[in-house]
Design a protein around this motif. Structure first.
Motif, mmCIF file in Angstrom:
data_model
loop_
_atom_site.group_PDB
_atom_site.id
_atom_site.type_symbol
_atom_site.label_atom_id
_atom_site.label_comp_id
_atom_site.label_asym_id
_atom_site.label_seq_id
_atom_site.Cartn_x
_atom_site.Cartn_y
_atom_site.Cartn_z
ATOM 1 N N ARG A 1 0.805 -1.224 0.000
ATOM 2 C CA ARG A 1 0.000 0.000 0.000
ATOM 3 C C ARG A 1 0.838 1.275 0.000
ATOM 4 N NH1 ARG A 1 -5.124 -1.624 3.974
ATOM 5 N NH2 ARG A 1 -6.065 -3.114 2.486
ATOM 6 N N ASN A 2 1.932 1.291 0.744
ATOM 7 C CA ASN A 2 2.786 2.483 0.732
ATOM 8 C C ASN A 2 3.361 2.736 -0.648
ATOM 9 O OD1 ASN A 2 2.346 3.133 3.373
ATOM 10 N ND2 ASN A 2 4.441 2.831 4.073
ATOM 11 N N ALA A 3 3.836 1.681 -1.287
ATOM 12 C CA ALA A 3 4.406 1.818 -2.631
ATOM 13 C C ALA A 3 3.349 2.322 -3.611
ATOM 14 C CB ALA A 3 4.977 0.482 -3.099
ATOM 15 N N PHE A 4 2.124 1.785 -3.479
ATOM 16 C CA PHE A 4 1.042 2.195 -4.372
ATOM 17 C C PHE A 4 0.693 3.669 -4.145
ATOM 18 C CE2 PHE A 4 -3.590 2.687 -5.085
ATOM 19 C CZ PHE A 4 -3.599 2.494 -6.461
ATOM 20 N N LEU A 5 0.583 4.080 -2.880
ATOM 21 C CA LEU A 5 0.282 5.485 -2.589
ATOM 22 C C LEU A 5 1.380 6.406 -3.091
ATOM 23 C CD1 LEU A 5 -1.299 5.836 0.986
ATOM 24 C CD2 LEU A 5 -2.349 6.264 -1.239
ATOM 25 N N LEU A 6 2.627 5.963 -2.990
ATOM 26 C CA LEU A 6 3.743 6.771 -3.478
ATOM 27 C C LEU A 6 3.644 6.971 -4.987
ATOM 28 C CD1 LEU A 6 6.421 8.236 -3.123
ATOM 29 C CD2 LEU A 6 7.579 6.014 -3.218
ATOM 30 N N VAL A 7 3.372 5.894 -5.715
ATOM 31 C CA VAL A 7 3.244 5.989 -7.177
ATOM 32 C C VAL A 7 2.096 6.922 -7.552
ATOM 33 C CG1 VAL A 7 2.660 4.718 -9.270
ATOM 34 C CG2 VAL A 7 4.285 3.746 -7.635
ATOM 35 N N MET A 8 0.941 6.761 -6.882
ATOM 36 C CA MET A 8 -0.214 7.594 -7.200
ATOM 37 C C MET A 8 0.031 9.054 -6.815
ATOM 38 S SD MET A 8 -1.975 5.459 -8.738
ATOM 39 C CE MET A 8 -3.325 6.585 -9.146
ATOM 40 N N SER A 9 0.784 9.286 -5.751
ATOM 41 C CA SER A 9 1.109 10.654 -5.353
ATOM 42 C C SER A 9 2.016 11.316 -6.387
ATOM 43 C CB SER A 9 1.797 10.657 -3.977
ATOM 44 O OG SER A 9 0.915 10.208 -2.977
ATOM 45 N N MET A 10 2.955 10.559 -6.918
ATOM 46 C CA MET A 10 3.828 11.092 -7.965
ATOM 47 C C MET A 10 3.029 11.414 -9.234
ATOM 48 S SD MET A 10 6.880 11.385 -6.790
ATOM 49 C CE MET A 10 7.802 10.866 -5.336
ATOM 50 N N ILE A 11 2.093 10.542 -9.576
ATOM 51 C CA ILE A 11 1.240 10.795 -10.742
ATOM 52 C C ILE A 11 0.384 12.031 -10.510
ATOM 53 C CG2 ILE A 11 -0.713 9.902 -12.084
ATOM 54 C CD1 ILE A 11 0.452 7.091 -11.671
ATOM 55 N N PHE A 12 -0.173 12.139 -9.310
ATOM 56 C CA PHE A 12 -0.995 13.301 -8.965
ATOM 57 C C PHE A 12 -0.197 14.594 -9.142
ATOM 58 C CE2 PHE A 12 -2.265 16.444 -5.788
ATOM 59 C CZ PHE A 12 -3.623 16.563 -6.012
ATOM 60 N N TYR A 13 1.047 14.608 -8.644
ATOM 61 C CA TYR A 13 1.854 15.820 -8.735
ATOM 62 C C TYR A 13 2.298 16.099 -10.169
ATOM 63 C CZ TYR A 13 5.204 19.446 -7.634
ATOM 64 O OH TYR A 13 5.862 20.643 -7.589
ATOM 65 N N ALA A 14 2.641 15.054 -10.880
ATOM 66 C CA ALA A 14 3.168 15.237 -12.235
ATOM 67 C C ALA A 14 2.081 15.604 -13.235
ATOM 68 C CB ALA A 14 3.875 13.962 -12.695
ATOM 69 N N TRP A 15 0.827 15.408 -12.878
ATOM 70 C CA TRP A 15 -0.282 15.668 -13.798
ATOM 71 C C TRP A 15 -0.280 17.144 -14.192
ATOM 72 C CZ3 TRP A 15 -3.688 11.727 -15.268
ATOM 73 C CH2 TRP A 15 -4.732 12.122 -16.099
ATOM 74 N N GLY A 16 0.028 17.437 -15.422
ATOM 75 C CA GLY A 16 0.039 18.817 -15.901
ATOM 76 C C GLY A 16 1.383 19.504 -15.773
ATOM 77 N N GLU A 17 2.229 19.099 -14.813
ATOM 78 C CA GLU A 17 3.523 19.749 -14.617
ATOM 79 C C GLU A 17 4.606 18.702 -14.335
ATOM 80 O OE1 GLU A 17 2.891 22.616 -11.507
ATOM 81 O OE2 GLU A 17 2.524 24.201 -12.950
ATOM 82 N N PRO A 18 4.804 17.727 -15.208
ATOM 83 C CA PRO A 18 5.772 16.655 -14.932
ATOM 84 C C PRO A 18 7.203 17.144 -14.772
ATOM 85 C CG PRO A 18 5.018 16.584 -17.218
ATOM 86 C CD PRO A 18 4.145 17.562 -16.518
ATOM 87 N N ARG A 19 7.544 18.297 -15.372
ATOM 88 C CA ARG A 19 8.929 18.791 -15.285
ATOM 89 C C ARG A 19 9.312 19.159 -13.855
ATOM 90 N NH1 ARG A 19 8.520 25.005 -17.490
ATOM 91 N NH2 ARG A 19 6.366 25.374 -16.837
ATOM 92 N N PHE A 20 8.330 19.545 -13.030
ATOM 93 C CA PHE A 20 8.636 19.962 -11.661
ATOM 94 C C PHE A 20 8.757 18.783 -10.702
ATOM 95 C CE2 PHE A 20 6.469 24.065 -12.992
ATOM 96 C CZ PHE A 20 7.677 24.717 -13.174
ATOM 97 N N LEU A 21 8.478 17.592 -11.178
ATOM 98 C CA LEU A 21 8.648 16.415 -10.336
ATOM 99 C C LEU A 21 10.109 16.272 -9.917
ATOM 100 C CD1 LEU A 21 7.232 13.944 -9.107
ATOM 101 C CD2 LEU A 21 7.714 12.704 -11.227
ATOM 102 N N ALA A 22 11.019 16.683 -10.802
ATOM 103 C CA ALA A 22 12.450 16.586 -10.513
ATOM 104 C C ALA A 22 12.835 17.436 -9.304
ATOM 105 C CB ALA A 22 13.262 17.014 -11.737
ATOM 106 N N VAL A 23 12.183 18.585 -9.132
ATOM 107 C CA VAL A 23 12.485 19.458 -7.993
ATOM 108 C C VAL A 23 12.105 18.767 -6.691
ATOM 109 C CG1 VAL A 23 12.042 21.703 -6.928
ATOM 110 C CG2 VAL A 23 12.106 21.502 -9.420
ATOM 111 N N MET A 24 10.917 18.169 -6.671
ATOM 112 C CA MET A 24 10.486 17.477 -5.457
ATOM 113 C C MET A 24 11.379 16.277 -5.172
ATOM 114 S SD MET A 24 6.695 16.163 -4.317
ATOM 115 C CE MET A 24 6.523 14.940 -5.603
ATOM 116 N N LEU A 25 11.763 15.536 -6.195
ATOM 117 C CA LEU A 25 12.649 14.389 -6.009
ATOM 118 C C LEU A 25 14.010 14.833 -5.475
ATOM 119 C CD1 LEU A 25 11.835 12.292 -9.218
ATOM 120 C CD2 LEU A 25 11.124 11.829 -6.858
#
Length: 296
Positions: free
Chosen positions: A34-58
């Motif tokens: 469940r943690n892994a699944f929530l992490l993946v979905m959270s990354m998708i949620f954040y990247a939706w529309g602004e995937p380039r900024f995912l790198a900043v959070m990472l």
């Protein structure tokens, strides 16, 4: 490719697609996943529309994960000076990242006005929710330094804490020690799920049925020529704007707290009837509670 829109809690994409899919699969899969699944979905949620900024959070996740481990090791070995140095390095790194994206254009623009220097504004776009997840990263590093929690060796757990989608974009700001135990193990009872769904619906109503319509009234007033706007319309506009801010932010917090409850997390309250306050100090204590307690 992702559509060029932000996935807000009040959007049809979130309510009809993202949330049902996430909730159903979360409760179907084994608890160990469940943690892994929530992490993946959270990354998708954040990247939706602004995937380039995912790198900043990472980048911030890696920075605080590695920094906290170093702080924890130094503290365990009794090297307070090294622990303090690593804390300062980790905190300053996170603050510099935030300052670059949030204030660099502002600083350069004012430098141009003050000195007349011929400088070019970099035109940096502010990543979605960067203040909130930076504050959470800072909270984790400080909690480890103070000995409130042990440094988490599993980077995925740290990543989930910082990127957890219910509170990622607009809070409430969750301090690490408040949910450290729930990040490792939690249960979602039927009553928790029911309370969470109810809280989410209330927040959605605040946002879509009240705040959005008050915003239309406020926009009409602010769009008028001030000289042509009478006293009564001006007061109505100001009143509508005040309540729009409250119901928008309070509604979003309700939705975040409700979503967290559905998935087994118990987030602290963020608003406590601020408009009954008798003083400015009391108002601040009741408005955006998570932010004020974070600063304290």
């Amino acid at each position: 490719s992702f559509p060029d829109i932000k996935m807000l809690f009040s959007s049809l994409t979130f309510v009809l697609l993202f949330l049902p899919f996430t909730a159903v699969f979360y409760f179907v899969i084994p608890k160990s996943w469940r943690n892994a699944f929530l992490l993946v979905m959270s990354m998708i949620f954040y990247a939706w529309g602004e995937p380039r900024f995912l790198a900043v959070m990472l980048l911030e996740i890696i920075t605080v994960w590695a920094g906290a481990i170093g702080i924890g090791i130094a503290a365990e070995r009794g090297s307070e000076r090294l622990a303090g140095l690593l804390t300062a390095l980790t905190v300053s790194s996170l603050v510099i990242i935030l300052a670059i994206f949030k204030y660099l254009d502002f600083i350069i623009e004012n430098a141009i006005r003050l000195t007349g220097a011929e400088l070019t504004l970099p035109g940096i776009v502010l990543p979605l929710g960067i203040s909130f997840y930076t504050f959470q990263a800072l909270s984790y590093a400080i909690d480890v330094r103070r000995g409130n929690v042990k440094a988490e060796r599993n980077i995925y757990t740290v990543a989930l804490y910082i990127s957890l989608f219910p509170q990622l974009v607009a809070g409430p700001i969750i301090k690490y020690h408040e949910i450290a135990a729930e990040l490792r193990e939690r249960e979602s009872s039927v009553s928790d799920i029911a309370d969470g769904v109810r809280r989410f619906i209330i927040g959605l109503g605040k946002k879509t049925l009240i705040a959005n319509h008050l915003g239309e009234i406020a926009d009409l007033g602010f769009g008028e020529d001030p000289a042509a706007l009478g006293a009564l319309p001006a007061w109505i506009c100001a009143f509508a704007f005040t309540l729009q801010l409250f119901f928008d932010f309070s509604g979003y917090s309700d939705m975040a707290i409700g979503l967290g409850r559905v998935f087994g997390f118990h987030f602290p309250e963020n608003f406590r009837y601020p408009f009954i306050s008798k003083t400015i100090a009391e108002f601040w204590r009741r408005w955006h509670i998570a932010l004020s307690t974070w600063f304290r």
